[in-house]
Design an enzyme around this catalytic site. Structure first.
Site, PDB file in Angstrom:
ATOM      1  N   CYS A 143      18.237  46.403  79.807  1.00  0.00           N
ATOM      2  CA  CYS A 143      19.341  46.421  80.716  1.00  0.00           C
ATOM      3  C   CYS A 143      20.581  45.535  80.320  1.00  0.00           C
ATOM      4  O   CYS A 143      20.391  44.379  80.141  1.00  0.00           O
ATOM      5  CB  CYS A 143      18.957  46.147  82.066  1.00  0.00           C
ATOM      6  SG  CYS A 143      20.199  46.042  83.313  1.00  0.00           S
ATOM      7  N   ALA A 275      16.619  59.987  82.081  1.00  0.00           N
ATOM      8  CA  ALA A 275      17.252  59.219  83.214  1.00  0.00           C
ATOM      9  C   ALA A 275      18.320  59.953  83.635  1.00  0.00           C
ATOM     10  O   ALA A 275      18.198  60.918  84.596  1.00  0.00           O
ATOM     11  CB  ALA A 275      17.848  57.899  82.648  1.00  0.00           C
TER      12      ALA A 275
END
Length: 491
Positions: A143, A275
């Site tokens: 991230c 995703a």
């Protein structure tokens, strides 16, 4: 005899098609929806280590047939408690904030818990809290968001191999069960595969049982194509390393079955992870009954896509191709995007999702703002009922979403064992504030994103500066009172 963690990881990750961890999105409704459409494995959204431990309590929710990890209402400030009590559109709010809801009937043997962490001891505490209810533990090392990196989590770990390996090693040595430990990372260099290969080898040596690699580096925006060329080189090199005998999963811009087939062939990866493409159309998990045989034939023919002259199509050109046919953008394997949203809303009702969270995910399903610009022309963003972002942003609860999307069916609830909605399995305490806002967002995130992003960055920078100042002041106070020598407790 009992399987080892590596044997279980091989079972879970080899030939896998996985729903990626996405903040706000990878909650129970989307995970169960993905499994119903063919996903073999699903990740929770990233949950920060401290948030899942005390005062969070584990609840057996007999009404929903779920296991809930919930921050009790009494641990919040009085102001937050009053707000929770007034939230009539979200009945769970009167008990506190649900951080994680698991349906063991649907998700058993198919659920990975992803943690945001930067410290081995905090990672271990989080893992020990949830390990009985999940099938694997994953550390987020990819991230790039400021809130994550500033806390030493996410992609900050890519710059600190020792700390990253310490976390993996601590989990592997202290989790006294056969649950596998994995990590999700990014590419470390835009062109050179070596830094990424070396990092993966370090994680595997530390005890990682599987690795997922996102095909972008830190700083890459999602609207720019993933670096498939570098990703291909990385995975090929890893497959030739004698010390990397764990499943390797790839992630990034796999918007069609043709993309998935091509990248599986070119990389030799063990699995793929979706995703944003899963938000675009979760029907992408449908493999098709003939796909496996056709893939085997493609491998035996030793053939990637070729030009008229027989040369292999450059992967960057392949990424920008409008794929057609059975595995393209308009594949018959895909379901209507309208019906997908309706299904998602039905799952939200079934699992009593927070209405703001449900609305956020629907808005993400409806827009291509974060898709690569080269892909956007191929993505059909129209809906049969003429729904748009504006109509969804006006919704204030699940009933509004049901009306806007004309949902006609629901998912049956399990028969409750008692009239009570839940029973506590663990206690909690301590003072917690504002965690109920974890899934909040502003409609301007979709309606006026550029302005919202600028304002949010200013506010975040102010908050980080204040936190840093408070930490420094606390450190000065601690130094005044602390002995001259102190050591971190050994894990």
């Amino acid at each position: 005899s009992e399987l080892t963690p590596q044997e279980i990881a091989n079972t879970l990750f080899q030939n896998s098609e996985i729903l990626a961890p996405m903040v706000r999105a990878s909650t129970t409704p989307l995970r169960t929806l993905a499994l119903s459409h063919g996903a073999s494995l699903v990740y929770t959204e990233e949950l920060v280590d401290r948030s899942i431990t005390s005062p969070t309590e584990r609840i057996i929710n007999e009404e929903l047939g779920t296991i809930d990890y919930r921050v009790p209402k009494h641990t919040y400030s009085a102001k937050v408690q009053r707000r929770l009590e007034k939230d009539v559109d979200n009945p769970d709010a009167r008990h506190g904030a649900v951080l994680l809801r698991i349906d063991p009937t649907v998700e058993k043997h198919r659920l990975i818990y992803q943690m945001g962490t930067g410290e081995p001891n905090l990672a271990l505490n989080a893992a020990l809290t949830v390990v009985r209810d999940v099938d694997g533990l994953d550390v987020n090392m990819g991230c790039p968001k400021k809130f994550s990196v500033s806390g030493g989590m996410g992609s900050a770990l890519l710059s600190d191999m020792k700390r990253a390996c310490d976390i993996i090693q601590t989990l592997r040595r202290n989790i006294n069960c056969n649950k596998p430990v994995s990590a999700k990372i990014r590419l470390l260099d835009e062109d050179n595969p070596k830094p990424t290969v070396d990092f993966v080898r370090g994680l595997v040596k530390a005890g990682a049982n599987a690795i997922a690699i996102h095909g972008r580096i830190r700083g890459d925006e999602s609207h720019v194509m993933a670096r498939w060329g570098t990703l291909i080189e990385v995975v090929r090199e890893l497959k030739m390393c004698g010390d990397v005998n764990v499943p390797i999963v790839i992630n990034g811009d796999l918007y069609t079955r043709e993309d998935i087939r091509e990248m599986k062939w070119r990389t030799g990866c063990d699995g793929i992870m979706l995703a944003r493409p899963a938000l675009y159309n979760i029907g992408l998990f449908h493999r098709g009954k003939d796909e496996e045989e056709e893939t085997k034939k493609k491998e035996s023919d030793d053939g990637a896509r070729t030009t008229d002259t027989g040369e292999e199509i450059p992967i960057s050109q392949f990424q920008q191709t409008n794929h057609s046919g059975n595995y393209g953008y308009n594949s018959p394997l895909l379901h209507s995007r309208t019906s997908i949203v309706q299904e998602y809303i039905a799952h939200c009702v079934r699992y009593r999702a927070h209405s703001k969270n449900a609305k956020y995910v629907v808005c993400e399903m409806m827009n291509a703002r974060r898709a690569p610009t080269t892909r956007v022309p191929f993505l059909n963003m129209e809906y049969e009922g003429g729904q748009n972002i504006q109509s969804v942003c006006k919704c204030r609860n699940l009933n509004d979403l049901i009306r806007v999307w004309d949902c006609k069916w629901t998912i049956p609830m399990p028969l409750a064992k008692s009239s009570s909605s839940s029973s506590a399995a663990a206690g909690g305490g301590g003072g917690v504030d504002a965690q109920g806002d974890l899934h909040n967002y502003d409609d301007r995130y979709f309606l006026d994103h550029d302005r919202f992003r600028k304002e949010r960055n200013v506010a975040l920078n102010d908050q980080l500066s204040l936190s840093k100042k408070m930490s420094e002041e606390k450190k000065d106070d601690d130094d005044d009172d602390a002995p001259t020598s102190s050591k971190r407790p050994k894990i």
